[in-house]
Write an enzyme that holds these catalytic residues in place. Structure first.
Site, PDB file in Angstrom:
ATOM      1  N   TYR A   1       0.205 -29.986 -23.316  1.00 20.38           N
ATOM      2  CA  TYR A   1       0.791 -29.230 -22.213  1.00 20.38           C
ATOM      3  C   TYR A   1       0.541 -29.977 -20.913  1.00 20.38           C
ATOM      4  O   TYR A   1      -0.592 -30.362 -20.627  1.00 20.38           O
ATOM      5  CB  TYR A   1       0.160 -27.839 -22.148  1.00 20.38           C
ATOM      6  CG  TYR A   1       0.674 -26.964 -21.037  1.00 20.38           C
ATOM      7  CD1 TYR A   1       1.958 -26.425 -21.076  1.00 20.38           C
ATOM      8  CD2 TYR A   1      -0.137 -26.646 -19.948  1.00 20.38           C
ATOM      9  CE1 TYR A   1       2.426 -25.603 -20.053  1.00 20.38           C
ATOM     10  CE2 TYR A   1       0.315 -25.822 -18.927  1.00 20.38           C
ATOM     11  CZ  TYR A   1       1.600 -25.309 -18.986  1.00 20.38           C
ATOM     12  OH  TYR A   1       2.055 -24.497 -17.974  1.00 20.38           O
TER      13      TYR A   1
ATOM     14  N   ASP B   1      -3.199 -37.440 -18.701  1.00 21.25           N
ATOM     15  CA  ASP B   1      -3.266 -36.131 -18.060  1.00 21.25           C
ATOM     16  C   ASP B   1      -4.704 -35.641 -18.205  1.00 21.25           C
ATOM     17  O   ASP B   1      -5.089 -35.110 -19.246  1.00 21.25           O
ATOM     18  CB  ASP B   1      -2.279 -35.169 -18.719  1.00 21.25           C
ATOM     19  CG  ASP B   1      -2.338 -33.769 -18.120  1.00 21.25           C
ATOM     20  OD1 ASP B   1      -3.227 -33.505 -17.280  1.00 21.25           O
ATOM     21  OD2 ASP B   1      -1.504 -32.929 -18.499  1.00 21.25           O
TER      22      ASP B   1
ATOM     23  N   LYS C   1      -7.689 -28.561 -10.949  1.00 22.36           N
ATOM     24  CA  LYS C   1      -8.503 -27.776 -10.015  1.00 22.36           C
ATOM     25  C   LYS C   1      -9.991 -28.081 -10.091  1.00 22.36           C
ATOM     26  O   LYS C   1     -10.742 -27.707  -9.188  1.00 22.36           O
ATOM     27  CB  LYS C   1      -8.253 -26.281 -10.245  1.00 22.36           C
ATOM     28  CG  LYS C   1      -8.709 -25.760 -11.601  1.00 22.36           C
ATOM     29  CD  LYS C   1      -8.325 -24.309 -11.814  1.00 22.36           C
ATOM     30  CE  LYS C   1      -6.862 -24.097 -12.065  1.00 22.36           C
ATOM     31  NZ  LYS C   1      -6.364 -24.651 -13.347  1.00 22.36           N
TER      32      LYS C   1
END
Length: 347
Positions: free
Chosen positions: A64, A159, A187
């Site tokens: 994802y 990623d 984050k």
């Protein structure tokens, strides 16, 4: 906060955090802050296409990379949990250049590069999968991706929204010793505040405006509140013993859960690296999304609800990795394992 939380303009704190990220992550020579992991993956895809002049991208089943249209193909995690093969509202034109292969499958990637020779801008992957559950790469798979992308003038993109600063201070690329061309972060670099980043080789990043012609911007990007949180988070992570502590508590947690489950007669497998972990209700081994889907998701649901009744909240999906943090105590881990032992007896 008294000085202001957003100015819609660059601030000095961006430079401070940028220098910390650049010094930490092997692949990053320049970095652009954004507001989320999804934004980072959107930006890095546009950048890869702009730099190479090509359109096609290879991603892996069950990985994802945010909810941007081009990535919502065999995307794992929430999509898998909800039983959606893709997502309504995504036009075919948005995904026509997205190629997919099974994770850890070298021959499938070789075939894609052969059948789309000269068309592939890059390969993007989670260096440790967190959106099909916790799935580790075979080292030879990562080494192969580094080799084939170089041979075909394509870019290798890690990623690291999940793995960045969790597996090691320099992320998965430091842990495995494989340096990609571009990296995305989430984050975690802002202590959980809404922030993300993408970065990489200087010659590639200089394509991004205002240094180059590829446009990407955001009013809240690099805001002083998130930058301050990020600076303090990275300072804390860099303290001696931080990753040793994470490795210890995560190991105690996952080993305790697996031992309790197997002892109670449940077929399970799993693993961990530093502050990231996961387990499956299947004998395993699990090397890709197809293997992960063999899990007993109904049993996971019973386990999740049982732990919730015990006061322990896991991610409510078999296809989601878990994370520990420096805020977790040894007592937290012991209590969680004890709760799991009780639940395993009931399910």
């Amino acid at each position: 906060m008294k000085k202001g939380t957003s100015f819609g303009a660059p601030c000095l704190l961006e430079n401070v955090l940028a220098e910390m990220v650049i010094s930490a992550v092997p692949s990053i020579e320049m970095v652009r802050f954004v507001n989320s992991g999804t934004e980072a993956c959107m930006g890095v895809l546009r950048l890869a296409r702009a730099y190479t002049g090509r359109s096609k991208i290879i991603k892996f089943e069950g990985c994802y990379h945010g909810h941007a249209d081009p990535y919502l193909v065999k995307a794992g995690s929430g999509v898998a949990t909800l039983g959606l093969p893709d997502s309504p509202g995504v036009p075919r034109a948005a995904t026509i250049d997205t190629l997919t292969a099974a994770y850890n499958d070298i021959s499938a990637v070789e075939e894609l590069f052969k059948s789309h020779k000269g068309e592939i801008a890059g390969v993007i992957l989670e260096p440790v999968v967190g959106n099909s559950g916790f799935i580790t790469p075979k080292l030879e798979f990562l080494e192969f991706l580094r080799k084939i992308t170089k041979e075909n003038d394509a870019l290798l993109i890690f990623d690291e929204v999940m793995t960045g600063f969790r597996l090691a201070y320099g992320g998965a690329q430091e842990y495995f010793g494989i340096t990609p061309d571009l990296t995305t972060l989430g984050k975690i670099i802002g202590g959980g505040l809404p922030v993300g980043a993408y970065g990489g080789r200087r010659d590639i990043m200089e394509m991004v405006a205002p240094a180059g012609p590829m446009y990407q911007a955001g009013t809240l990007s690099g805001n002083p509140l998130a930058m301050t949180a990020g600076i303090h988070t990275l300072q804390r992570l860099k303290e001696p013993g931080s990753y040793e502590y994470l490795n210890r508590i995560t190991g105690d947690l996952i080993q305790g859960i697996l031992e309790a489950g197997n002892k109670a007669g449940h077929a399970m497998c799993g693993g961990y690296i530093s502050g990231m972990f996961g387990f499956f209700f299947t004998e395993g081994p699990v090397h890709n999304f197809a293997d992960a889907k063999k899990s007993d998701t109904a049993k996971f649901g019973r386990f999740f609800r049982g732990l919730l009744e015990e006061g322990v909240y896991l991610a409510p999906s078999q296809f989601e990795a878990g994370f520990t943090s420096l805020a977790h105590s040894l007592q937290d881990i012991q209590q969680t394992v004890a709760a799991a032992e009780r639940v395993f007896q009931r399910i």
